[in-house]
Design an enzyme around this catalytic site. Structure first.
Site, PDB file in Angstrom:
ATOM      1  N   LYS A 203       0.805  -1.226   0.000  1.00  0.00           N
ATOM      2  CA  LYS A 203       0.000   0.000   0.000  1.00  0.00           C
ATOM      3  C   LYS A 203       0.838   1.276   0.000  1.00  0.00           C
ATOM      4  CE  LYS A 203      -4.403  -1.832   1.226  1.00  0.00           C
ATOM      5  NZ  LYS A 203      -5.383  -2.145   2.240  1.00  0.00           N
ATOM      6  N   ARG A 237      -3.841 -10.000   5.052  1.00  0.00           N
ATOM      7  CA  ARG A 237      -4.246 -10.030   3.642  1.00  0.00           C
ATOM      8  C   ARG A 237      -3.037  -9.579   2.827  1.00  0.00           C
ATOM      9  NH1 ARG A 237      -6.244  -6.780  -0.322  1.00  0.00           N
ATOM     10  NH2 ARG A 237      -7.874  -7.655  -1.643  1.00  0.00           N
TER      11      ARG A 237
HETATM   12  N1  HH2 Z   1      -7.420  -3.775   0.680  1.00  0.00           N
HETATM   13  C1  HH2 Z   1      -7.744  -3.812  -0.615  1.00  0.00           C
HETATM   14  C2  HH2 Z   1      -8.886  -4.507  -1.047  1.00  0.00           C
HETATM   15  N2  HH2 Z   1      -9.651  -5.185  -0.179  1.00  0.00           N
HETATM   16  N3  HH2 Z   1     -10.078  -5.911   2.014  1.00  0.00           N
HETATM   17  C3  HH2 Z   1      -9.759  -5.916   3.317  1.00  0.00           C
HETATM   18  N4  HH2 Z   1     -10.492  -6.627   4.192  1.00  0.00           N
HETATM   19  N5  HH2 Z   1      -8.672  -5.224   3.796  1.00  0.00           N
HETATM   20  C4  HH2 Z   1      -7.864  -4.500   2.969  1.00  0.00           C
HETATM   21  O1  HH2 Z   1      -6.893  -3.863   3.464  1.00  0.00           O
HETATM   22  C5  HH2 Z   1      -8.178  -4.464   1.580  1.00  0.00           C
HETATM   23  C6  HH2 Z   1      -9.315  -5.197   1.129  1.00  0.00           C
HETATM   24  C7  HH2 Z   1      -6.886  -3.108  -1.608  1.00  0.00           C
HETATM   25  O2  HH2 Z   1      -5.877  -3.961  -2.096  1.00  0.00           O
HETATM   26  P1  HH2 Z   1      -5.943  -4.744  -3.493  1.00  0.00           P
HETATM   27  O3  HH2 Z   1      -7.063  -5.723  -3.507  1.00  0.00           O
HETATM   28  O4  HH2 Z   1      -4.625  -5.324  -3.769  1.00  0.00           O
HETATM   29  O5  HH2 Z   1      -6.163  -3.612  -4.561  1.00  0.00           O
HETATM   30  P2  HH2 Z   1      -7.419  -3.141  -5.406  1.00  0.00           P
HETATM   31  O6  HH2 Z   1      -8.477  -2.699  -4.469  1.00  0.00           O
HETATM   32  O7  HH2 Z   1      -6.868  -2.024  -6.249  1.00  0.00           O
HETATM   33  O8  HH2 Z   1      -7.904  -4.308  -6.234  1.00  0.00           O
END
Ligand code: HH2
Length: 257
Positions: A203, A237
Site C-alpha cells: 500500500k 491479507r
Molecule cells: N485492501 C484492498 C482490497 N480489499 N479488504 C480488506 N479486508 N482489507 C484490505 O486492506 C483491503 C481489502 C486493496 O488492495 P488490493 O485488492 O490489492 O487492490 P485493489 O483494491 O486495487 O484491487
C-alpha cells in the site's frame, strides 16, 4: 489470506490476472505457497478507482470461484454487492470480504441467509474520493466504534459473532499518519472479541515511508505484516504468500523458543 485480483486496474497487480487461466494459475500458486484463505476480487477499490458493473464483476469472479470449488482452503470474495455475494456463495465461496462492512442494502441479508464467514472493513468515503484530505478526531476510536456498530448490525441480522472478522481498512480514507496510528494501537480492536484482519500489502503508505514504487514494496509489506501480528492481527491479507509466511515462521519460532 492471499489476494487474487481479477481486475484490469488493481493498484499493484491490475491486469495480470484478468485472464481466467492466469487467475486460476495464480490462485493455485498461492495455495501451494501455503495461503490459508484466498481472497478473490473483481473490482478495484484503490483510491480513484471507478466502479465496474455488477455483471462485469460477476463475470470476473464467478468462474474462478467455481474452478476453485475443490480447493483445500476457504475461498473469500471481496465484494460490496449483495448479488455478487449471493452468487459467489452459490458458486462455492465460504467467506465474504466487504470493504463496506455490509452497508449496502440487502448485504446483511445476503450473508445472514448463508453460513459463510464475513470480514467487515472500515473505510471513510468512497474509493473515488476517499484520499482527499480524510480527517478524524481519534482515528482508532472512530474506527473501533464503527466496527462495533457493524458487528452489532450483523448480529441483529442473524450473523453470529463466530462468523465475523474485522479490519481497520489501512489506506481506505486514511493518511499515512492515520494508518500508522491504527497499526500502533491495533490491539485496541482486540476487545471487540473477533479476529482482526490487516491489509498492508504494497500500500501507498509503505511507498511514502520507503520512497519505493508499488512493485518494490515487498520488504516494507513484510515489515508491516509482522508488526500487525505483533500488535494483534490474526489474519494478514497479502499478495506475497511465501515471503510473508517465511517472515512469520521466524517470528513464531522465536515465540516458541
Ligand atoms: N485492501 C484492498 C482490497 N480489499 N479488504 C480488506 N479486508 N482489507 C484490505 O486492506 C483491503 C481489502 C486493496 O488492495 P488490493 O485488492 O490489492 O487492490 P485493489 O483494491 O486495487 O484491487
Amino acid at each position: 489470506m492471499g489476494v487474487v485480483n481479477v481486475t484490469p486496474d488493481s493498484f499493484s497487480d491490475g491486469g495480470r490476472y484478468l485472464d481466467p487461466a492466469a487467475a486460476l494459475a495464480h490462485a493455485r500458486k498461492l495455495i501451494a505457497e501455503g495461503a490459508d484463505i484466498l481472497d478473490i476480487g473483481g473490482e478495484s477499490t484503490r483510491p480513484g478507482a471507478q466502479p465496474v458493473s455488477e455483471d462485469e464483476e460477476l463475470a470476473r469472479v464467478r468462474p474462478l470461484v467455481e474452478a476453485l470449488r475443490d480447493a483445500s482452503i476457504p475461498i473469500s470474495v471481496d465484494t460490496r454487492r449483495p448479488r455478487v455475494m449471493r452468487e459467489a456463495l452459490r458458486a462455492g465461496a465460504s467467506m465474504i470480504n466487504d470493504v463496506e462492512a455490509l452497508e449496502s442494502p440487502g448485504a446483511l441479508e445476503s450473508v445472514a441467509s448463508s453460513d459463510c464467514a464475513i470480514c467487515l472493513m472500515h473505510k471513510k468515503g468512497d474509493p473515488a474520493t476517499m484520499q482527499r484530505d480524510p480527517r478524524y478526531g481519534d482515528v482508532v476510536a472512530e474506527v473501533k466504534a464503527y466496527l462495533a456498530e457493524r458487528i452489532a448490525a450483523a448480529e441483529s441480522a442473524g450473523i453470529n459473532r463466530g462468523r465475523i472478522a474485522i479490519d481497520p481498512g489501512f489506506g481506505f480514507g486514511k493518511t499515512p499518519a492515520h494508518n500508522l496510528e491504527l497499526l500502533r494501537r491495533l490491539d485496541e480492536l482486540g476487545s471487540l472479541g473477533v479476529p482482526v484482519v490487516a491489509g498492508w500489502s504494497r500500500k501507498s503508505t509503505l511507498g511514502v515511508i520507503t520512497g519505493k514504487p508499488v512493485g518494490e514494496r515487498l520488504a516494507a509489506s513484510i515489515a508491516a505484516a509482522l508488526l500487525s501480528v505483533q500488535h494483534g492481527a490474526n489474519i494478514l491479507r497479502v499478495h506475497d504468500v511465501t515471503e510473508t509466511r517465511d517472515a512469520l515462521a521466524v517470528w513464531q519460532a522465536l515465540r516458541k523458543a
